[in-house]
Design a protein around this motif. Structure first.
Motif, short mmCIF file in Angstrom:
data_model
loop_
_atom_site.label_atom_id
_atom_site.label_comp_id
_atom_site.label_asym_id
_atom_site.label_seq_id
_atom_site.Cartn_x
_atom_site.Cartn_y
_atom_site.Cartn_z
N VAL A 1 0.56 -1.01 -0.13
CA VAL A 1 0.09 -0.19 -0.12
C VAL A 1 0.97 1.14 0.15
N LYS A 2 0.56 2.11 -0.87
CA LYS A 2 1.38 3.32 -1.23
C LYS A 2 0.82 4.53 -1.03
N HIS A 3 1.01 5.58 -0.52
CA HIS A 3 0.69 7.17 -0.96
C HIS A 3 1.16 7.57 -1.65
N VAL A 4 0.61 8.03 -2.78
CA VAL A 4 1.12 8.51 -4.12
C VAL A 4 0.80 10.11 -4.21
N VAL A 5 1.42 11.07 -4.53
CA VAL A 5 1.33 12.48 -4.71
C VAL A 5 2.07 13.03 -6.19
N VAL A 6 0.99 13.42 -6.89
CA VAL A 6 1.29 13.88 -8.41
C VAL A 6 1.22 15.38 -8.21
N LYS A 7 2.20 15.99 -8.86
CA LYS A 7 2.26 17.52 -8.55
C LYS A 7 1.28 18.05 -9.88
N PRO A 8 0.80 19.24 -9.68
CA PRO A 8 0.04 19.80 -10.52
C PRO A 8 0.63 19.87 -12.00
N GLY A 9 0.11 19.31 -12.99
CA GLY A 9 0.73 19.58 -14.50
C GLY A 9 1.60 18.23 -14.72
N GLU A 10 1.74 17.40 -13.88
CA GLU A 10 2.78 16.39 -13.96
C GLU A 10 2.00 15.19 -14.28
N ARG A 11 2.65 13.86 -14.85
CA ARG A 11 2.15 12.75 -14.83
C ARG A 11 3.19 11.60 -14.92
N THR A 12 2.91 10.43 -14.53
CA THR A 12 3.83 9.16 -14.63
C THR A 12 3.84 8.77 -15.91
#
Length: 468
Positions: A377-388
């Motif tokens: 289980v992970k807590h994932v944060v994606v910054k505004p305007g970014e993608r994986t």
């Protein structure tokens, strides 16, 4: 114009567990709310200079870029070293980069992981050093010693050139204690700070004279480099041919134009937990604390809490450092031996020497919060305007639950939006990515399930966007 050259390499072993190979001390906030890298840049505010030029390891590139962005700090470029080759080649790369447009700035060479508490004294020494550097001298800054230190090299000054500069008589290796006492008593020796000031052209001329193989390899690596946004990517094969040597051995100990300018600015290279205790504010019992800490009958100790409450009772002269995945307890006079723990972790192929539980990526971060034999289980944060990156897995499926913000999801042939409290399922073999199209950080909980859950079960079908 002065061009600061900030060297931001490092292995991250001496301040473990807070410092790791992929997140060494220059990227940590150890004495203020700013990181050591940011403090190094801020220290230059009192002097006229160009935007700094940075040199760092390839694997640290996004950390440097992100910390500069967060600090609102400009740069003249970030040179990426594919492998470490010590300070002489690193500074040669900076000098070659600086003279590309027929310019010849004064290079102020600084390390990103030093603490300097008296900024005015630092800037005053830089101004004095400029006088000699403009004459073509190669200036090193000698720290006025406060005690007999056996962990630093020393510089023995020669004749006085003016009230604030001396010729260099000799560079001296780390001494035994009795010798160090003699050095301090003589008032003719300074700690070797590893900071320098000289014209770019003068450094290149001296390294061509005394270490031509370094210059040839660096020139080839620069000539065949590629530029990606602010990053200069060196040709790896050519740079690997470069000898590994320090500026002291390659140039400063051989040149006839070495000058030392004393600096009395409460300097420390923070080379151990005890050194960090020394430079931090302390309570009436001699304790330096950071984070959620409770003390009872505790003295002369450094206590650091990152994630949990740390309480100490009836202890003295200790270092206690808690992170999300490790705890260090050491006597303050034995903290140099922490390198032995790091060595054991490497030998056992444990990840704790390499990176923290929370891992930073170009697009954001992920933090593992629970794991079992068939789930992570992970807590994932994606910054505004970014993608994986778009990727797929052969052995695991994933469930995503959005807890903050809005996500644009690619799941096989489908593209759709998820908002707070909505979830989706990513089956085995489905190409997928996640993007944050909003203005606030996207946060989600990722649950991996399957027979094999390691990060190497990954096939990227599309890389990150430009610059990644």
């Amino acid at each position: 114009m002065l061009l600061p050259v900030i060297m931001a390499g490092g292995s991250g072993s001496r301040l473990w567990p807070l410092s790791r190979t992929l997140y060494p001390k220059q990227f940590l906030a150890l004495t203020s709310n700013a990181t050591m890298l940011q403090e190094t840049v801020k220290r230059l505010d009192g002097i006229k200079h160009q935007a700094p030029l940075f040199i760092c390891n390839e694997e640290h590139r996004f950390i440097v870029a992100e910390q500069l962005r967060k600090g609102g700090m400009d740069n003249s470029g970030i040179i990426l070293e594919p492998v470490g080759r010590n300070t002489a080649p690193a500074i040669a790369l900076a000098a070659l980069k600086a003279v590309v447009n027929n310019e010849d700035p004064l290079l102020l060479v600084l390390a990103a992981d030093h603490v300097i508490q008296n900024t005015e004294a630092f800037l005053s020494s830089v101004q004095h050093a400029k006088i000699e550097a403009e004459k073509g001298k190669l200036v090193t800054f000698g720290i006025v010693p406060t005690h007999p230190e056996t962990g630093y090299g020393y510089i023995h000054r020669g004749e006085s050139l003016n009230n604030d500069a001396y010729s260099v008589d000799a560079f001296v290796e780390k001494p035994q204690l009795e010798t160090a006492k003699m050095y301090v008593a003589s008032e003719e020796y300074y700690w070797n700070s590893g900071m320098f000031l000289f014209k770019a052209s003068r450094y290149l001329a001296e390294i061509e004279k005394y270490a031509p193989d370094i210059l040839v390899a660096c020139q080839a690596a620069i000539d065949n480099s590629t530029v990606d946004l602010d990053f200069t990517r060196l040709d790896k094969a050519m740079f690997m041919e470069c000898p590994d040597d320090s500026i002291d051995y390659a140039v400063m100990e051989k040149t006839q134009d070495a000058v030392v300018v004393p600096m009395d600015a409460n300097w420390s290279d923070v080379g151990s937990w005890s050194a960090l205790w020394e430079v931090n504010n302390k309570d009436e019992m001699g304790n330096a604390i950071r984070g959620d800490v409770l003390l009872e009958n505790t003295s002369n100790s450094y206590i650091y809490s990152q994630d949990k409450l740390v309480a100490t009772v009836g202890v003295d002269n200790l270092v206690v450092v808690e992170t999300k995945d490790a705890v260090l307890v050491a006597r303050k006079d034995k903290v140099q031996d922490v390198k032995g723990i790091v060595g054991q972790l490497k030998k056992a192929s444990r990840y704790e020497y390499l990176q923290h539980r929370e891992v930073y990526r170009p697009w954001g971060s992920h933090d593992q919060i629970a794991e079992g034999e068939r789930f992570h289980v992970k807590h994932v944060v994606v910054k505004p305007g970014e993608r994986t990156a778009t990727q797929m897995h052969y052995h695991r499926a994933e469930h995503w639950v959005v807890v903050k913000g809005t996500a644009r999801v690619k799941n096989g042939n489908k593209n759709y939006l998820l908002t707070e409290n909505e979830s989706t399922f990513i089956p085995i073999g489905s190409a997928h990515s996640i993007e944050n199209p909003g203005k606030v950080p996207l946060e989600l909980i990722e649950v991996r399930s399957g027979s094999y859950l390691s990060d190497d079960d990954i096939v990227r079908t599309e890389e990150y966007g430009a610059g990644y």
